[in-house]
Design a protein around this motif. Structure first.
Motif, short mmCIF file in Angstrom:
data_model
loop_
_atom_site.label_atom_id
_atom_site.label_comp_id
_atom_site.label_asym_id
_atom_site.label_seq_id
_atom_site.Cartn_x
_atom_site.Cartn_y
_atom_site.Cartn_z
N TRP A 1 -4.02 13.88 -4.98
CA TRP A 1 -2.73 13.94 -5.66
C TRP A 1 -1.55 13.73 -4.72
O TRP A 1 -0.50 13.25 -5.13
CB TRP A 1 -2.61 15.22 -6.47
N THR A 2 -1.73 14.03 -3.45
CA THR A 2 -0.71 13.67 -2.47
C THR A 2 -0.56 12.15 -2.44
O THR A 2 0.56 11.62 -2.39
CB THR A 2 -1.10 14.19 -1.06
N ALA A 3 -1.68 11.45 -2.48
CA ALA A 3 -1.64 9.98 -2.47
C ALA A 3 -1.09 9.43 -3.78
O ALA A 3 -0.34 8.44 -3.78
CB ALA A 3 -3.04 9.43 -2.21
N MET A 4 -1.46 10.03 -4.90
CA MET A 4 -0.94 9.56 -6.18
C MET A 4 0.58 9.72 -6.23
O MET A 4 1.29 8.82 -6.72
CB MET A 4 -1.60 10.34 -7.32
N ASP A 5 1.09 10.81 -5.72
CA ASP A 5 2.54 11.02 -5.70
C ASP A 5 3.23 10.03 -4.76
O ASP A 5 4.33 9.55 -5.04
CB ASP A 5 2.87 12.46 -5.28
N TRP A 6 2.57 9.72 -3.63
CA TRP A 6 3.09 8.71 -2.71
C TRP A 6 3.20 7.35 -3.40
O TRP A 6 4.21 6.64 -3.25
CB TRP A 6 2.18 8.63 -1.48
N LEU A 7 2.20 6.99 -4.17
CA LEU A 7 2.23 5.71 -4.88
C LEU A 7 3.29 5.70 -5.96
O LEU A 7 3.97 4.68 -6.16
CB LEU A 7 0.86 5.43 -5.49
N GLU A 8 3.45 6.80 -6.67
CA GLU A 8 4.49 6.89 -7.70
C GLU A 8 5.86 6.64 -7.07
O GLU A 8 6.71 5.93 -7.63
CB GLU A 8 4.44 8.27 -8.36
N GLU A 9 6.07 7.18 -5.89
CA GLU A 9 7.35 7.00 -5.20
C GLU A 9 7.48 5.57 -4.65
O GLU A 9 8.54 4.94 -4.77
CB GLU A 9 7.46 8.01 -4.06
#
Length: 307
Positions: free
Chosen positions: A194-202
């Motif tokens: 989820w850290t990576a998913m949030d990075w991609l969202e940003e």
């Protein structure tokens, strides 16, 4: 897992490292239109990459393709979608036979995608990152005129970094969650994902694609995980902080790619669900395949093409 390292290259006998310029010590096979068959499965995210790249580059008449069914046994993927359960070009009922034709005692996993030499009906390579890489670099003379530049020189270094993070944290990250052997391992994997998913969202909030205004190999590699997220990974692999459809930027980005020729037309949600829910009996011993989620949202306007 160790893969068969052979490559299909423009110059036989010379496999060049595109990043260091040095020659690689791996066997090579010559680029020859019509000689090779890409064996893949629509259910498998790693194979889905090769299906997409082949389509984007216009190689359908140059490299033939055989598709296995969505499930497999302990031996290998089978051609149960074809009449009589036999691939019409190779004459095999399962891809395992192409591996054994070259390595009678092949000791590792029988995987897709695999490039098969049609004259000998034997496997050439199953090294999936190199398969898509070489379809772009080594088969350039056979690309369609308007094929996208999937590996642009000007952003190659950053793209490699992005793809590495996508691979370790997303492509593999969902499996790290799904096959965690302890609560502690699962929660650590969940946090990384989820850290990576949030990075991609940003990252995607101010650019249409991962590397800017055009599709690259990085987008292909991310898409195959996103396409399976709500249908499989959210529930089956317990990646359930939220659904992809609840992340405005990533969901719009995924729909944008899905509606691009070469992406969504390679996706079969029923095959995807059947593969994961039937094959992974350790996670889903009943083998019950869920009916949902609703697929119609993939066809709704995404708005990512607005200036």
């Amino acid at each position: 897992m160790n893969y068969i390292p052979d490559r299909i290259t423009k110059v036989e006998g010379r496999s060049q490292d595109p990043y260091g310029g040095s020659e690689l010590d791996v066997p090579t096979w010559p680029v020859e239109p019509g000689r090779y068959r890409l064996v893949a499965a629509r259910a498998c995210p790693w194979a889905n990459r090769a299906i997409i790249v082949r389509s984007l580059l216009g190689l359908e008449e140059v490299v033939s393709m055989g598709l296995t069914g969505p499930t497999h046994d302990e031996r290998s993927w089978t051609f149960d979608l074809d009449p009589g359960g036999v691939d019409p070009v190779l004459g095999y009922e399962r891809i395992q036979r192409a591996y054994f034709a070259r390595f009678p005692d092949y000791p590792r996993g029988i995987t897709v995608p695999a490039m098969v030499d049609v004259p000998t009906r034997s496997v050439v390579t199953n090294d999936f990152p190199w398969i898509t890489h070489d379809l772009f670099f080594e088969w350039r003379d056979h690309h369609r005129p308007d094929a996208p530049d999937l590996w642009p020189d000007e952003c190659r270094e950053e793209m490699e970094e992005v793809m590495q993070r996508v691979f370790t944290e997303l492509n593999n990250g969902v499996y790290r969650c799904g096959f965690a052997g302890s609560q502690e391992a699962y929660e650590a994997a969940y946090e990384r994902l989820w850290t990576a998913m949030d990075w991609l969202e940003e990252r995607l909030a101010d650019r249409r694609y991962l590397m800017g205004d055009r599709i690259t190999e990085a987008d292909v590699r991310l898409f195959t995980t996103l396409a399976r997220f709500d249908a499989v990974y959210h529930g089956h692999f317990k990646c359930n902080r939220n659904k992809l459809t609840e992340m405005p930027v990533l969901w719009a980005y995924a729909r944008d790619l899905f509606q691009t020729p070469g992406f969504g037309d390679t996706i079969d949600f029923e095959q995807i669900k059947r593969h994961y829910y039937v094959v992974h009996t350790g996670i889903n011993p009943t083998r019950i395949v869920p009916v949902g989620p609703d697929e119609s949202g993939w066809h709704t306007p995404h708005g990512r093409d607005r200036a």
